[in-house]
Design an enzyme around this catalytic site. Structure first.
Site, PDB file in Angstrom:
ATOM      1  N   THR A 171       0.842  -1.188   0.000  1.00 22.96           N
ATOM      2  CA  THR A 171       0.000   0.000   0.000  1.00 22.96           C
ATOM      3  C   THR A 171       0.881   1.244   0.000  1.00 22.96           C
ATOM      4  O   THR A 171       2.077   1.176   0.279  1.00 22.96           O
ATOM      5  CB  THR A 171      -0.919   0.019   1.234  1.00 22.96           C
ATOM      6  OG1 THR A 171      -0.090   0.078   2.408  1.00 22.96           O
ATOM      7  CG2 THR A 171      -1.776  -1.231   1.295  1.00 22.96           C
ATOM      8  N   TRP A 214     -23.117  14.494   7.804  1.00 24.79           N
ATOM      9  CA  TRP A 214     -21.989  14.168   6.923  1.00 24.79           C
ATOM     10  C   TRP A 214     -22.076  14.957   5.625  1.00 24.79           C
ATOM     11  O   TRP A 214     -23.145  15.129   5.044  1.00 24.79           O
ATOM     12  CB  TRP A 214     -21.975  12.676   6.597  1.00 24.79           C
ATOM     13  CG  TRP A 214     -21.479  11.812   7.715  1.00 24.79           C
ATOM     14  CD1 TRP A 214     -21.213  12.199   8.996  1.00 24.79           C
ATOM     15  CD2 TRP A 214     -21.189  10.420   7.650  1.00 24.79           C
ATOM     16  NE1 TRP A 214     -20.777  11.134   9.735  1.00 24.79           N
ATOM     17  CE2 TRP A 214     -20.750  10.021   8.933  1.00 24.79           C
ATOM     18  CE3 TRP A 214     -21.253   9.463   6.646  1.00 24.79           C
ATOM     19  CZ2 TRP A 214     -20.388   8.708   9.227  1.00 24.79           C
ATOM     20  CZ3 TRP A 214     -20.897   8.155   6.939  1.00 24.79           C
ATOM     21  CH2 TRP A 214     -20.458   7.779   8.208  1.00 24.79           C
ATOM     22  N   GLU A 217      -5.786  -3.972  -1.805  1.00 24.69           N
ATOM     23  CA  GLU A 217      -6.258  -5.131  -1.041  1.00 24.69           C
ATOM     24  C   GLU A 217      -7.260  -5.985  -1.806  1.00 24.69           C
ATOM     25  O   GLU A 217      -7.654  -7.060  -1.340  1.00 24.69           O
ATOM     26  CB  GLU A 217      -6.900  -4.656   0.266  1.00 24.69           C
ATOM     27  CG  GLU A 217      -5.914  -4.073   1.262  1.00 24.69           C
ATOM     28  CD  GLU A 217      -5.611  -2.599   1.101  1.00 24.69           C
ATOM     29  OE1 GLU A 217      -5.060  -1.982   2.022  1.00 24.69           O
ATOM     30  OE2 GLU A 217      -5.923  -2.050   0.012  1.00 24.69           O
ATOM     31  N   LYS A 273     -17.824  16.166   8.960  1.00 25.59           N
ATOM     32  CA  LYS A 273     -18.966  16.105   9.862  1.00 25.59           C
ATOM     33  C   LYS A 273     -19.226  17.511  10.397  1.00 25.59           C
ATOM     34  O   LYS A 273     -18.486  18.025  11.231  1.00 25.59           O
ATOM     35  CB  LYS A 273     -18.704  15.124  11.000  1.00 25.59           C
ATOM     36  CG  LYS A 273     -18.550  13.689  10.511  1.00 25.59           C
ATOM     37  CD  LYS A 273     -18.285  12.709  11.639  1.00 25.59           C
ATOM     38  CE  LYS A 273     -18.112  11.295  11.096  1.00 25.59           C
ATOM     39  NZ  LYS A 273     -17.793  10.308  12.162  1.00 25.59           N
TER      40      LYS A 273
END
Length: 538
Positions: free
Chosen positions: A183, A442, A328, A437
């Site tokens: 990653t 959101w 992944e 937030k």
């Protein structure tokens, strides 16, 4: 009662044999690192891969050993893709855009014994060579005529000594590790994802499927997405499966160089991140060029702006396939193939679906959950944490880094926040760590960014949540001005009106010369949040 079908292991060498037997004549074209255009075929590539296998064995590489590469998309890199995994060793592709310290870390962490490197990256290797604990041999991917003054070995010389030709690829368990990719390590050290032969072959079926990328023997594919990260989205393996012509750009990723290959090699499909396509579109518009052969392009890595989708389709008759995935996941998770009734709609009516990341490829299950792990409805409105599982999704990171990363039912939390509609189309609204937030609600930074980059004065945009004395957080819009343009704060903010809820609109705009990116081209919002942490507090 069990079925009476043969149990043939799904190995990368089976893709190699299939390509050699069924499409030996298909071309593989590369803009060589040394200059010029190199042409070969699957037959020649696979014969040479047999020689590379013998070469690796002569260097002491055995079953399970790691062979690292620091290389562009080229025919030599493809030979290593097939040869390393084919002998039961593990191909460890290294991203040269990582910091030198990270490169040294992952080479040590993987335990790579041999490193194959393009000429471009040899100085990078020299800079970290004395920090590499396990490395025994450095091989430069070139011929003697272009070898620098170095104690490294020459790839073509070693290959000539080994001799190309038939190689008896061994048979082993299909769950054997085949390749390793790390990653980008935005927080902490990069973590390794260890793919298997089985996962790679199954992933190749998804790339070739009509509801995947639809790659076939009728295609010429130019993967701009690099072979040094997530196996170039699986295209090198899928091309061997289906017989597509491969066109590799090498180190030249500018608009002019890409267009030349797209045009001269009659490329029908390409794949890359939005920043690459932005450069290509700017070149096409400046030079009055077209894309007469390309019918679709796959865009992933980050969301394709609406303006980019419009330009490709309306100006160049190229359909954009949105795709989503991650290291992944090998990486393919969803593809924006439109169902028939949607595809037949006029452009403006189907555009909302094209802006989504697409529907899951068979083999990938996905769901969204709330903070307590309760599954949320597929209504296109509820958004929650996106989780996935499937045969090409990781079960854990290499050497156990990060601990348990899947739950008892095999679900992996992607770190993305998303919606899924009733027809199965998923749309990323944010990274969980980037969601804003404000006043307990959101706000999607990605949706705001897409609106911003649609403005003619904006070249690139990032929206971050910044601490606010009243609302906890408020969105801040950070932009780079388009070339020759000046950003007017009020006019830019007015462009959001009517497109999102009023309380979503950023409170301010900051114009910068550069927006920081990760090694894989994603915006480093953490850096921006640190830079502008007190913007609304002072």
């Amino acid at each position: 009662m069990q079925g009476q079908m043969q149990q043939q292991p799904l190995l990368i060498s089976s893709l190699v044999r299939h390509a050699r037997n069924n499409h030996p004549e298909q071309e593989i074209v590369t803009r060589a690192v040394e200059g010029g255009i190199h042409r070969t075929t699957f037959a020649e590539t696979i014969d040479r891969a047999g020689g590379v296998a013998r070469m690796l064995e002569s260097l002491g590489i055995g079953f399970g050993d790691r062979v690292a590469t620091l290389a562009w998309n080229t025919w030599r890199h493809l030979e290593l893709y097939y040869a390393v995994s084919g002998i039961g060793a593990v191909l460890h592709t290294v991203n040269p855009r990582l910091f030198p310290e990270q490169i040294a870390y992952i080479l040590n962490h993987s335990g790579a014994k041999v490193l194959c490197v393009d000429l471009t990256f040899l100085p990078l290797v020299d800079a970290v060579r004395d920090k590499l604990d396990h490395l025994e041999t450095v091989v430069v991917l070139t011929d003697e005529a272009h070898m620098p003054d170095s104690d490294a070995a020459c790839y073509e010389t070693l290959l000539a000594e080994a001799g190309p030709g038939d190689y008896d690829w061994p048979t082993f368990n299909e769950n054997t590790a085949s390749s390793l990719c790390y990653t980008s390590g935005t927080t902490g050290n990069p973590k390794g994802v260890l793919y298997s032969h089985r996962s790679t072959v199954l992933h190749s079926f998804a790339v070739c499927a009509a509801d995947g990328l639809g790659l076939s023997s009728n295609d010429a594919v130019l993967p701009v997405v690099p072979m040094f990260h997530v196996n170039a989205w699986g295209i090198p393996y899928a091309a061997a499966m289906c017989g597509a012509k491969l066109v590799f750009p090498g180190a030249a990723l500018d608009g002019a160089s890409l267009w030349e290959l797209l045009d001269q090699e009659r490329v029908t499909i390409s794949a890359g991140v939005p920043t690459v396509w932005l450069g290509l579109l700017q070149y096409l518009q400046a030079e009055g060029k077209g894309l007469p052969h390309m019918n679709r392009t796959v865009i992933g890595g980050s969301a394709a702006p609406e303006a980019m989708i419009r330009t490709f389709e309306q100006d160049y008759d190229v359909r954009v396939l949105h795709a989503w995935g991650m290291t992944e996941m090998s990486p393919l998770g969803t593809v924006g193939v439109l169902k028939r009734d949607i595809a037949e709609k006029p452009f403006e009516e189907r555009l909302p679906w094209q802006l989504k990341q697409g529907k899951a490829a068979y083999g990938v299950e996905m769901r969204i959950v709330d903070d307590e792990g309760n599954e949320l409805p597929r209504d296109g409105e509820a958004f929650g944490h996106l989780q996935v599982r499937g045969p090409w999704v990781l079960s854990g990171y290499f050497r156990g880094e990060g601990g348990d990363v899947v739950d008892a039912d095999g679900w992996f939390d992607t770190g993305d926040v998303a919606t899924i509609d009733a027809r199965g189309y998923m749309q990323i609204t944010d990274r969980a760590k980037d969601v804003i937030k404000s006043g307990g609600e959101w706000i999607s930074s990605i949706e705001l960014e897409n609106i911003a980059v649609g403005h003619p004065d904006v070249a690139e945009a990032a929206v971050i949540g910044v601490a606010h004395p009243k609302w906890d957080e408020r969105p801040l819009l950070v932009v780079i001005a388009a070339e020759g343009r000046t950003v007017d704060r009020d006019a830019l903010l007015e462009s959001f009106e009517g497109k999102v809820a009023k309380w979503w609109i950023p409170d301010d705009v900051v114009v910068v010369d550069e927006i920081p990116h990760t090694a894989t081209g994603k915006i480093q919002k953490r850096t921006l949040r640190e830079q502008f942490a007190d913007h609304y507090m002072t």
